[in-house]
Design an enzyme around this catalytic site. Sequence first.
Site, PDB file in Angstrom:
ATOM      1  N   CYS B  70       0.803  -1.231   0.000  1.00  0.00           N
ATOM      2  CA  CYS B  70       0.000   0.000   0.000  1.00  0.00           C
ATOM      3  C   CYS B  70       0.836   1.281   0.000  1.00  0.00           C
ATOM      4  O   CYS B  70       0.473   2.280  -0.618  1.00  0.00           O
ATOM      5  CB  CYS B  70      -0.935   0.023   1.213  1.00  0.00           C
ATOM      6  SG  CYS B  70      -1.701  -1.570   1.594  1.00  0.00           S
ATOM      7  N   CYS B  73       1.913   3.673  -3.101  1.00  0.00           N
ATOM      8  CA  CYS B  73       0.961   4.627  -3.693  1.00  0.00           C
ATOM      9  C   CYS B  73       0.348   5.578  -2.671  1.00  0.00           C
ATOM     10  O   CYS B  73       0.006   6.711  -2.991  1.00  0.00           O
ATOM     11  CB  CYS B  73      -0.166   3.885  -4.406  1.00  0.00           C
ATOM     12  SG  CYS B  73       0.389   3.018  -5.894  1.00  0.00           S
ATOM     13  N   HIS B  74       0.155   5.089  -1.433  1.00  0.00           N
ATOM     14  CA  HIS B  74      -0.572   5.916  -0.461  1.00  0.00           C
ATOM     15  C   HIS B  74       0.352   6.624   0.528  1.00  0.00           C
ATOM     16  O   HIS B  74      -0.108   7.505   1.263  1.00  0.00           O
ATOM     17  CB  HIS B  74      -1.592   5.067   0.303  1.00  0.00           C
ATOM     18  CG  HIS B  74      -2.657   4.460  -0.574  1.00  0.00           C
ATOM     19  ND1 HIS B  74      -3.739   5.189  -1.036  1.00  0.00           N
ATOM     20  CD2 HIS B  74      -2.794   3.224  -1.107  1.00  0.00           C
ATOM     21  CE1 HIS B  74      -4.511   4.402  -1.797  1.00  0.00           C
ATOM     22  NE2 HIS B  74      -3.960   3.198  -1.860  1.00  0.00           N
ATOM     23  N   MET B 111      -6.656   1.127  -8.338  1.00  0.00           N
ATOM     24  CA  MET B 111      -6.336   0.345  -7.149  1.00  0.00           C
ATOM     25  C   MET B 111      -6.358  -1.141  -7.513  1.00  0.00           C
ATOM     26  O   MET B 111      -7.351  -1.636  -8.051  1.00  0.00           O
ATOM     27  CB  MET B 111      -7.394   0.654  -6.085  1.00  0.00           C
ATOM     28  CG  MET B 111      -7.434  -0.296  -4.914  1.00  0.00           C
ATOM     29  SD  MET B 111      -6.221   0.108  -3.632  1.00  0.00           S
ATOM     30  CE  MET B 111      -6.581  -1.236  -2.474  1.00  0.00           C
ATOM     31  N   HIS B 354       7.124  11.236 -10.786  1.00  0.00           N
ATOM     32  CA  HIS B 354       7.428   9.820 -10.699  1.00  0.00           C
ATOM     33  C   HIS B 354       8.770   9.562 -11.388  1.00  0.00           C
ATOM     34  O   HIS B 354       9.778  10.007 -10.883  1.00  0.00           O
ATOM     35  CB  HIS B 354       6.274   9.012 -11.296  1.00  0.00           C
ATOM     36  CG  HIS B 354       6.314   7.582 -10.901  1.00  0.00           C
ATOM     37  ND1 HIS B 354       6.038   7.170  -9.618  1.00  0.00           N
ATOM     38  CD2 HIS B 354       6.602   6.469 -11.582  1.00  0.00           C
ATOM     39  CE1 HIS B 354       6.169   5.860  -9.551  1.00  0.00           C
ATOM     40  NE2 HIS B 354       6.517   5.402 -10.722  1.00  0.00           N
ATOM     41  N   HIS B 396       4.173   7.117 -17.853  1.00  0.00           N
ATOM     42  CA  HIS B 396       5.225   6.379 -17.137  1.00  0.00           C
ATOM     43  C   HIS B 396       6.333   6.070 -18.144  1.00  0.00           C
ATOM     44  O   HIS B 396       6.349   5.019 -18.764  1.00  0.00           O
ATOM     45  CB  HIS B 396       4.650   5.089 -16.540  1.00  0.00           C
ATOM     46  CG  HIS B 396       5.584   4.399 -15.592  1.00  0.00           C
ATOM     47  ND1 HIS B 396       6.538   3.506 -16.018  1.00  0.00           N
ATOM     48  CD2 HIS B 396       5.721   4.484 -14.254  1.00  0.00           C
ATOM     49  CE1 HIS B 396       7.211   3.069 -14.952  1.00  0.00           C
ATOM     50  NE2 HIS B 396       6.733   3.636 -13.872  1.00  0.00           N
TER      51      HIS B 396
END
Lengths: 559, 559
Positions: B70, B73-74, B111, B354, B396
């Site tokens: 998790c 991303c979070h 997700m 990113h 990306h």
Amino acid sequence: MRASGGEWLDSIRRRAARPRPGWTRRPARALTGCAALLALGWPVGPAHAAAPGLSDSQRKEAEFIYFDRCSGCHGALRKGATGPNITDEQMLKKALPELEKTIYEGTDAGMPGWGRTGEMTRDETALMAKFLQNPVPIPPELGLEAMRASHKVHVPIAERPRKPEHKRDIDDLFGFILRDVGKGAIIDGKSKELAGIVDTGFAVHIFRASATGRYFYTIGRDGKVSLIDLYEKKPQVVAEVRVCLDARSVDVSKYKGPKGDFVDKLAIVGCYWPPQMVVLDGQTLEPMKVISTRSSTYDTNEYHPEPRVATIVASHADSEWVVAIKETGMVWLVDYSDLDNLKMTQIAAERFLHDGGWDATQRYLLIAANMRDQMVVVDTEEKKFITKFETGIKPHPGRGANWIDPEFGPVSATTHLGEGLIVVYGSDPKGHPEHAWQIVREAETAGPGLFLKTHPKSNHIWTDATLSKEEGANQQICVFRKEDFEAGPNCWQATEHGKIVHFEYNKAGNEVWTSVWDKQGEIIVYDDKTLKEKQRITGDWLVTPTGKWNVYNTVHDIY
Amino acid sequence: MRASGGEWLDSIRRRAARPRPGWTRRPARALTGCAALLALGWPVGPAHAAAPGLSDSQRKEAEFIYFDRCSGCHGALRKGATGPNITDEQMLKKALPELEKTIYEGTDAGMPGWGRTGEMTRDETALMAKFLQNPVPIPPELGLEAMRASHKVHVPIAERPRKPEHKRDIDDLFGFILRDVGKGAIIDGKSKELAGIVDTGFAVHIFRASATGRYFYTIGRDGKVSLIDLYEKKPQVVAEVRVCLDARSVDVSKYKGPKGDFVDKLAIVGCYWPPQMVVLDGQTLEPMKVISTRSSTYDTNEYHPEPRVATIVASHADSEWVVAIKETGMVWLVDYSDLDNLKMTQIAAERFLHDGGWDATQRYLLIAANMRDQMVVVDTEEKKFITKFETGIKPHPGRGANWIDPEFGPVSATTHLGEGLIVVYGSDPKGHPEHAWQIVREAETAGPGLFLKTHPKSNHIWTDATLSKEEGANQQICVFRKEDFEAGPNCWQATEHGKIVHFEYNKAGNEVWTSVWDKQGEIIVYDDKTLKEKQRITGDWLVTPTGKWNVYNTVHDIY
């Protein structure tokens, strides 16, 4: 739940609307302006099982007092700076009576005795002892949006006068802090008349003149910046904004050159909490950019959650502010010429940085790392650390003092918080490399003090002994002669009440102004040549006068 | 009480001494290497009254899973980045069954369905739902002293070979991530032989070749850096150190010029947690300097407690690392030529940064702000932001792909995480200003993918579709022709098991290597001209091969 920045500001506005405490209250309360605005019952972690209980109202009361009296030295997060770490983890190692005694009586290490000086009652020192054994409340953040909500332009640029609307010499105006009433006094350096009184933040720390000298910026301990227009018929706050919850420093952009004309275009505020600096529009105080100071210590490279901005000075030669970060021991050169592509030089110096100023050439920053008993030298031209050297117990130069010593050439000096000592060091690496950053002279003053001051046209160096605990010493002034420093100072008792603090020359460099810091204070003006008193300025309005700045000398960094 | 960095490292050493989970365990466990090292029962604030109870062992289990699945991303603090804010405050607004379902099934917004893919059981998704309604545990800091305690030099510089002790062409070696076993494979680009396998951190994110090509640096997700010496008879880890609790990026100093010779002298690691970058000795990995990234967002200027280092690339032209700070949307140019007087340029770009790489001239950094569906262009010569433009759903580029388009001249391109789309934009502001940073072509690929790759000597652009949920699509490769991009790609199914991920050319630029990402994976080598398969590399040791880097192409940033 934690108050957001916006809620916090709403709360400030509600609180600010309430009548402010006046002089009928004890000083400890009268000083709580900013703390009162800050105390919101911040979130705290779970208390240790051994921690004494506190009611909500006790906790708020303690938060008031903590911000007024303790956080300056120990930090909002209580991890220590000028004072030691006093987190609950540390404080639970001590018994409550021992803690109470320390808070009431003070220590030889520099902790004031808050009970002894009458600033806390027995009940309050007992409360604070308990508070310190409880977890540290975390103050909220403050971002751009919340700052903007507090931003007010009272007089838009277009409506401001194009030239002075009075006959006073703006360059010879003085700005005086009236510390405990959250006001500033503008005084005419020629006539000694009160030109006007303006509302500022609480417990203003400094005035800085804008690069043109037209404006004064003040920074309150509560993080409120006020822009005072000296062109107005009566000096007037034309804009204000609150960008910190706790603050000490402000300055303006002074550079004009190939990178652009930044004269009076930008201002910067250094915050204690949140740990950040904030760039503002220099004419309207609109907040533009927040630069966090959260970072690692210069030596152990450990993350510090609360690196506070100590001093800021503006370069005359480059588009840079020189920003001292206390807890990490770093000097950051912040280039304001392009805020979106921000250039910085982060210079490892020493902990914990406090205040400082330029050498006479305005190339070197001389700044105190006062918990290391050292002065640090940074070269702002080559943008690097030069050296550091020990002077005495907690050097405190203010912005410093620069003069030509008959034997050693250009020198600079500092007084000390921890002892009555003035230390003089060479500051001319080009002309006198053998004395550069070496101590060349030292002498006793009347006692531990805050400031010293001189002027290129003067033969004198003035020192206070504000922090002395000896009877009467803090009411003394000691003056050294540049021509014959070793002869020792000429000292005298300047007041029968309050304390003498801080000096400033007039524009001509032939008068020295100082403050009698008292509830009902005074300003004393001396003839610098004869050391004779020329005038005493008094008045109901002269409440707790402390620091003072002459426009011309501040614009040109003459000290 | 919070574990100090030192205690944490002791704990790591104790845990590291335990046998590591092997392939007899499910992937969800096999992947927990770093999480296992991290989960110490970090301090948490008081839970909301409505929060479901968790036992200590449940909390630790959930912390394991959170870091594995998790936090990427979070965020460690759950405030959101590529994924939304999932702090307890937010999660308490949802019912537990709803949360469980989201974790098990995934969402259309990106997700993953962790239950659906077999990576979490029903019990685990139920546990995670409860965990998210509880307060966020705060991971510890990690300072220089704690890092030094983990620092090991296995082969001192003096004892390393002076020239290669083998006949292989070092420039044509490949470093392969063996993701789930915490190892790296070095493969000979000529003979396709396995030169050796080395222990690395867990779930290595990248290999970076040193500027001379002698060394590979790897960075594990667990923050462990390994220095692999390619001169040794068998490639060997000669030094290692752990400088983060969670990390993704590493690079080396490449500059040689008037400011000094920094070739292979320094390395830098970008951490996810603690939010910082760490400068190391390039030859020994001794930690030298910690630079915190905690700072304000580029746009709202709000303090962010967890700005993670996304990508780092080393400038060839200046003594600078280009460091992308994800959450604040800033690109920092960090000048390593004088660490004690550290110069930086902090460039406002876009959230959330990113990965990215150079244009063909190695002047412009092209980087994805993937939650804004944008590519950002930064000029590292003038040290400023140039522009940003929308491309598609979550661009990306990996390091990107640069080639000469017959119509538009020099172009660059990205694939997308959120859709099967390749987008091509002009990247030659000097020669083709009318197309610079404008989209000139776009085309569909086999599905949402991770990487694309080309080589100056090739006519082809290779794309994967690793993230596609369509049956078989993630086992396809699609190749575009530079000469006739509009004709669309040539696509084929390259494997019957696992997923195709990531491409790299050999030194000559006539072969493309890709991975079949599976428990028992494969490497496929294609002839770039004919697109024909030349060789399949298999072996027991080929466990979850993912990214791969050819020494020569990585040294020279050829992509």
